[in-house]
Design a protein around this motif. Sequence first.
Motif, PDB file in Angstrom:
ATOM      1  N   ASN A  79       0.829  -1.206   0.000  1.00 23.75           N
ATOM      2  CA  ASN A  79       0.000   0.000   0.000  1.00 23.75           C
ATOM      3  C   ASN A  79       0.859   1.249   0.000  1.00 23.75           C
ATOM      4  OD1 ASN A  79      -2.807  -1.124   0.377  1.00 23.75           O
ATOM      5  ND2 ASN A  79      -1.719  -2.090   2.073  1.00 23.75           N
ATOM      6  N   GLY A  80       0.704   2.069  -1.028  1.00 22.44           N
ATOM      7  CA  GLY A  80       1.385   3.351  -1.097  1.00 22.44           C
ATOM      8  C   GLY A  80       2.792   3.271  -1.651  1.00 22.44           C
ATOM      9  N   ARG A  81       3.286   4.424  -2.055  1.00 26.13           N
ATOM     10  CA  ARG A  81       4.581   4.499  -2.730  1.00 26.13           C
ATOM     11  C   ARG A  81       5.747   4.019  -1.878  1.00 26.13           C
ATOM     12  NH1 ARG A  81       4.185  10.252  -5.904  1.00 26.13           N
ATOM     13  NH2 ARG A  81       2.754   9.539  -7.551  1.00 26.13           N
ATOM     14  N   ASP A  82       5.756   4.344  -0.595  1.00 30.20           N
ATOM     15  CA  ASP A  82       6.883   3.910   0.241  1.00 30.20           C
ATOM     16  C   ASP A  82       6.978   2.389   0.281  1.00 30.20           C
ATOM     17  OD1 ASP A  82       7.592   6.522   0.785  1.00 30.20           O
ATOM     18  OD2 ASP A  82       6.600   6.570   2.742  1.00 30.20           O
ATOM     19  N   GLU A  83       5.838   1.718   0.398  1.00 24.51           N
ATOM     20  CA  GLU A  83       5.840   0.248   0.404  1.00 24.51           C
ATOM     21  C   GLU A  83       6.192  -0.305  -0.971  1.00 24.51           C
ATOM     22  OE1 GLU A  83       2.463  -1.641   2.259  1.00 24.51           O
ATOM     23  OE2 GLU A  83       2.531  -0.275   3.976  1.00 24.51           O
ATOM     24  N   ILE A  84       5.790   0.388  -2.032  1.00 25.28           N
ATOM     25  CA  ILE A  84       6.157  -0.034  -3.391  1.00 25.28           C
ATOM     26  C   ILE A  84       7.679  -0.006  -3.543  1.00 25.28           C
ATOM     27  CG2 ILE A  84       6.105   0.653  -5.829  1.00 25.28           C
ATOM     28  CD1 ILE A  84       3.150   1.537  -5.306  1.00 25.28           C
ATOM     29  N   VAL A  85       8.306   1.082  -3.114  1.00 26.24           N
ATOM     30  CA  VAL A  85       9.770   1.196  -3.199  1.00 26.24           C
ATOM     31  C   VAL A  85      10.427   0.076  -2.403  1.00 26.24           C
ATOM     32  CG1 VAL A  85      11.764   2.621  -2.564  1.00 26.24           C
ATOM     33  CG2 VAL A  85       9.787   3.665  -3.705  1.00 26.24           C
ATOM     34  N   ALA A  86       9.954  -0.169  -1.191  1.00 28.18           N
ATOM     35  CA  ALA A  86      10.542  -1.231  -0.356  1.00 28.18           C
ATOM     36  C   ALA A  86      10.353  -2.597  -1.013  1.00 28.18           C
ATOM     37  CB  ALA A  86       9.914  -1.207   1.038  1.00 28.18           C
ATOM     38  N   PHE A  87       9.163  -2.860  -1.545  1.00 29.91           N
ATOM     39  CA  PHE A  87       8.880  -4.128  -2.212  1.00 29.91           C
ATOM     40  C   PHE A  87       9.819  -4.336  -3.400  1.00 29.91           C
ATOM     41  CE2 PHE A  87       6.941  -6.287  -5.770  1.00 29.91           C
ATOM     42  CZ  PHE A  87       6.610  -7.509  -5.217  1.00 29.91           C
ATOM     43  N   LEU A  88       9.923  -3.326  -4.281  1.00 27.22           N
ATOM     44  CA  LEU A  88      10.753  -3.468  -5.477  1.00 27.22           C
ATOM     45  C   LEU A  88      12.235  -3.597  -5.121  1.00 27.22           C
ATOM     46  CD1 LEU A  88       8.957  -0.936  -7.845  1.00 27.22           C
ATOM     47  CD2 LEU A  88       8.864  -3.440  -7.934  1.00 27.22           C
ATOM     48  N   THR A  89      12.667  -2.902  -4.083  1.00 31.92           N
ATOM     49  CA  THR A  89      14.057  -3.023  -3.642  1.00 31.92           C
ATOM     50  C   THR A  89      14.347  -4.465  -3.216  1.00 31.92           C
ATOM     51  OG1 THR A  89      14.102  -0.703  -2.972  1.00 31.92           O
ATOM     52  CG2 THR A  89      15.762  -2.174  -1.988  1.00 31.92           C
ATOM     53  N   ARG A  90      13.446  -5.052  -2.414  1.00 31.27           N
ATOM     54  CA  ARG A  90      13.612  -6.466  -1.997  1.00 31.27           C
ATOM     55  C   ARG A  90      13.575  -7.393  -3.199  1.00 31.27           C
ATOM     56  NH1 ARG A  90       9.625  -5.007   1.464  1.00 31.27           N
ATOM     57  NH2 ARG A  90       8.137  -6.408   0.453  1.00 31.27           N
ATOM     58  N   LYS A  91      12.657  -7.143  -4.106  1.00 29.72           N
ATOM     59  CA  LYS A  91      12.484  -7.991  -5.295  1.00 29.72           C
ATOM     60  C   LYS A  91      13.795  -8.106  -6.059  1.00 29.72           C
ATOM     61  CE  LYS A  91       9.952  -7.903  -9.710  1.00 29.72           C
ATOM     62  NZ  LYS A  91       9.391  -9.247  -9.687  1.00 29.72           N
ATOM     63  N   TRP A  92      14.416  -6.960  -6.358  1.00 32.60           N
ATOM     64  CA  TRP A  92      15.605  -6.984  -7.202  1.00 32.60           C
ATOM     65  C   TRP A  92      16.877  -7.295  -6.431  1.00 32.60           C
ATOM     66  CZ3 TRP A  92      12.525  -2.650  -9.542  1.00 32.60           C
ATOM     67  CH2 TRP A  92      11.682  -3.165 -10.526  1.00 32.60           C
ATOM     68  N   GLU A  93      16.789  -7.453  -5.130  1.00 32.47           N
ATOM     69  CA  GLU A  93      17.923  -7.997  -4.378  1.00 32.47           C
ATOM     70  C   GLU A  93      18.014  -9.505  -4.572  1.00 32.47           C
ATOM     71  OE1 GLU A  93      17.198  -6.628  -0.387  1.00 32.47           O
ATOM     72  OE2 GLU A  93      18.095  -4.660  -0.798  1.00 32.47           O
ATOM     73  N   ARG A  94      16.891 -10.156  -4.889  1.00 31.86           N
ATOM     74  CA  ARG A  94      16.909 -11.607  -5.082  1.00 31.86           C
ATOM     75  C   ARG A  94      16.686 -12.018  -6.541  1.00 31.86           C
ATOM     76  NH1 ARG A  94      11.991 -10.468  -2.894  1.00 31.86           N
ATOM     77  NH2 ARG A  94      10.224 -11.287  -4.030  1.00 31.86           N
ATOM     78  N   GLU A  95      16.047 -11.175  -7.345  1.00 30.22           N
ATOM     79  CA  GLU A  95      15.813 -11.461  -8.767  1.00 30.22           C
ATOM     80  C   GLU A  95      16.859 -10.696  -9.570  1.00 30.22           C
ATOM     81  OE1 GLU A  95      11.716 -10.608  -9.733  1.00 30.22           O
ATOM     82  OE2 GLU A  95      10.976 -12.170  -8.386  1.00 30.22           O
ATOM     83  N   LEU A  96      17.972 -11.365  -9.854  1.00 31.80           N
ATOM     84  CA  LEU A  96      19.130 -10.731 -10.470  1.00 31.80           C
ATOM     85  C   LEU A  96      19.054 -10.795 -11.995  1.00 31.80           C
ATOM     86  CD1 LEU A  96      21.743 -12.322  -8.046  1.00 31.80           C
ATOM     87  CD2 LEU A  96      20.559 -10.108  -7.818  1.00 31.80           C
ATOM     88  N   ASP A  97      19.642  -9.805 -12.646  1.00 38.39           N
ATOM     89  CA  ASP A  97      19.674  -9.712 -14.118  1.00 38.39           C
ATOM     90  C   ASP A  97      18.285  -9.819 -14.730  1.00 38.39           C
ATOM     91  OD1 ASP A  97      22.425  -9.228 -14.419  1.00 38.39           O
ATOM     92  OD2 ASP A  97      22.850 -11.353 -14.109  1.00 38.39           O
ATOM     93  N   TYR A  98      17.345  -9.167 -14.097  1.00 37.72           N
ATOM     94  CA  TYR A  98      15.922  -9.147 -14.463  1.00 37.72           C
ATOM     95  C   TYR A  98      15.710  -8.496 -15.825  1.00 37.72           C
ATOM     96  CZ  TYR A  98      11.081  -7.379 -13.686  1.00 37.72           C
ATOM     97  OH  TYR A  98       9.756  -7.056 -13.768  1.00 37.72           O
ATOM     98  N   ARG A  99      14.922  -9.153 -16.690  1.00 35.02           N
ATOM     99  CA  ARG A  99      14.498  -8.622 -17.992  1.00 35.02           C
ATOM    100  C   ARG A  99      13.019  -8.956 -18.147  1.00 35.02           C
ATOM    101  NH1 ARG A  99      18.999  -7.479 -17.167  1.00 35.02           N
ATOM    102  NH2 ARG A  99      20.765  -7.209 -18.567  1.00 35.02           N
TER     103      ARG A  99
END
Length: 156
Positions: A53-73
């Motif tokens: 919910n909300g932009r701050d949580e979106i930023v946190a979610f995406l930051t976590r996502k790309w810490e584990r999903e490497l070389d994402y395309r």
Amino acid sequence: MTERRMPVPPFNAETAAQKVRSAENAWNTREPERIALAYSLESRWRNRAEFVNGRDEIVAFLTRKWERELDYRLIKELWAYNDVRIAVRFAYEWHDESGQWYRSYGNENWEFDDDGLMTERHASINDLPIAESDRLFHWPQGSRPDDHPGLSALGL
């Protein structure tokens, strides 16, 4: 001050496709703060089983996502639209820290406000382990080149 994110509703086939490609290009930057600006301040997400919910949580979610999903395309494709909603299907390739590659397939349903900011995003996603030799998404980090095939052309 009202933020606007073009194109804005009501959508037609051309503007819905533009919105989808714009979202794909933004997500391929893997820049959470930049991506979050496309969502309303109160935007609500369901991503798999996680609620955001909300932009701050979106930023946190995406930051976590790309810490584990490497070389994402990522490739997105317009599925359907109406005046304020867009449905997309997508696939993205990534690997984990052990080097195992995946192709993740999914569908998203989006709803927009009058300023073209996404207010709701509902995503269902499945991950398929693949061999590195089975990868289909080959381009440098950033936007998919215009001459790179989309999902339908790749048979996905």
